[in-house]
Design a protein around this motif. Sequence first.
Motif, short mmCIF file in Angstrom:
data_model
loop_
_atom_site.label_atom_id
_atom_site.label_comp_id
_atom_site.label_asym_id
_atom_site.label_seq_id
_atom_site.Cartn_x
_atom_site.Cartn_y
_atom_site.Cartn_z
N VAL A 59 0.63 -1.03 -0.09
CA VAL A 59 -0.04 -0.03 0.06
C VAL A 59 0.83 1.24 -0.03
O VAL A 59 0.63 2.44 -0.99
CB VAL A 59 -0.87 -0.11 1.10
N VAL A 60 1.89 1.16 0.84
CA VAL A 60 2.75 2.36 0.94
C VAL A 60 3.69 2.71 -0.36
O VAL A 60 3.46 3.82 -0.69
CB VAL A 60 3.88 2.07 1.91
N HIS A 61 3.98 1.64 -0.87
CA HIS A 61 4.64 1.84 -2.37
C HIS A 61 3.80 2.22 -3.35
O HIS A 61 4.42 3.08 -4.38
CB HIS A 61 5.55 0.35 -2.92
N SER A 62 2.62 2.33 -3.23
CA SER A 62 1.81 2.81 -4.59
C SER A 62 1.32 4.15 -4.22
O SER A 62 0.69 4.68 -5.00
CB SER A 62 0.31 1.82 -4.44
N LEU A 63 1.69 4.68 -2.96
CA LEU A 63 1.18 6.24 -2.60
C LEU A 63 1.46 7.19 -3.53
O LEU A 63 1.03 7.85 -3.93
CB LEU A 63 1.70 6.33 -1.24
N ASN A 64 3.04 7.11 -4.22
CA ASN A 64 3.45 8.19 -4.86
C ASN A 64 3.14 7.88 -6.49
O ASN A 64 3.82 8.71 -7.11
CB ASN A 64 5.07 8.10 -4.51
N ARG A 65 2.52 6.97 -6.70
CA ARG A 65 1.83 6.87 -8.02
C ARG A 65 0.65 7.28 -8.41
O ARG A 65 -0.16 6.75 -9.38
CB ARG A 65 2.02 5.36 -8.41
N ILE A 66 -0.19 8.03 -7.64
CA ILE A 66 -1.35 8.68 -7.49
C ILE A 66 -1.33 9.98 -8.28
O ILE A 66 -0.58 10.78 -7.94
CB ILE A 66 -1.96 8.74 -6.16
N HIS A 67 -2.35 10.03 -9.30
CA HIS A 67 -2.16 11.16 -10.25
C HIS A 67 -3.57 11.91 -10.14
O HIS A 67 -3.45 13.02 -10.74
CB HIS A 67 -1.55 10.91 -11.61
N ASN A 68 -4.38 11.37 -9.72
CA ASN A 68 -5.80 12.07 -9.65
C ASN A 68 -6.72 11.32 -8.74
O ASN A 68 -6.30 10.63 -7.98
CB ASN A 68 -6.26 11.64 -11.15
N HIS A 69 -7.97 11.84 -8.58
CA HIS A 69 -8.88 11.59 -7.62
C HIS A 69 -9.23 10.15 -7.67
O HIS A 69 -9.61 9.68 -6.57
CB HIS A 69 -9.90 12.76 -7.54
N TYR A 70 -9.63 9.81 -8.83
CA TYR A 70 -9.90 8.42 -9.08
C TYR A 70 -9.00 7.48 -8.20
O TYR A 70 -9.60 6.60 -7.50
CB TYR A 70 -10.14 8.21 -10.42
#
Length: 286
Positions: A163-174
């Motif tokens: 979960v932590v490793h995916s945090l910095n790959r978020i680009h939008n509200h979806y």
Amino acid sequence: MTGSTLSAHYHTSRETFSKQFGGFLSQPPLPSDYFLKLQDKLVGESRSFSGFLLIDGDWFGRERCLLVYRDAYTGKNLYWRWSTGELGGEIGADLLFLSSHGYPLSGVTSDGRSGIVWAVKEVSRRIGQEIPHQRCLVHVQLSAQRLLTLKPKTEGGRRLLEVVHSLNRIHNHYEKNIWLKWLGRWQERYGEFIKAKTYEDNGHWWYTHRNVRRVYRSLSRDRESLFRYLDVPGLPKDTNGIEGVFGHMDGKTGAHRGMNQTRKEGLISHYLYLQEFPKTTLKTHT
């Protein structure tokens, strides 16, 4: 460059040079004077500050912390403070100084420690305008990896690290909403796991998986501060732009390990000033 080299260059004894240099370090430039001079310089260059402020601190010794305030897009260090920690009252005073002297404070990115969080909220109240505050996602990830390790021993720890490793790959509200649901499902599955306690040698019950619990609580605390960059165009999601400042200063002071704390602080303050104004004529004091 050593004291012996410099004293030879200026044709003086090392003792005399050391005395003069000590006087120089004992009267460092004031960050307030530096900021006003920097502001005039940018006006002369027809440039302006972005209003997005990076704040970070580094410890020099066990008792003294250097806080640096940096404009995210001009790459200019705006202000600095020596302190005993990241204290909310001091940070608030610094933010008010910058704002009242023309800095267009549009957002702050920091490691999210309590002193900075309090200061940003207090200054928002004082100036009657919300200042968006983004927690540095790199700090969040590195802190989580340090607590969980890169190879957690428990299933709950391994799933939380994903979960932590995916945090910095978020680009939008979806993508943000998907991530929040993923964190929620983790809590549903491992909520009892992080509540488990063990009776320890000191005679107290304490959480068995305390590091996993700490990481989850950090992610779930004020979740919106993880994603303010999605709502405020231009707000940085990390403080990477300021990290190199401390690396350079660590290198400068590392060559002077015998220097006492007062002189070390003077050296770093002069370094920050001269980085921006290298042609300044400096005076030593005998």
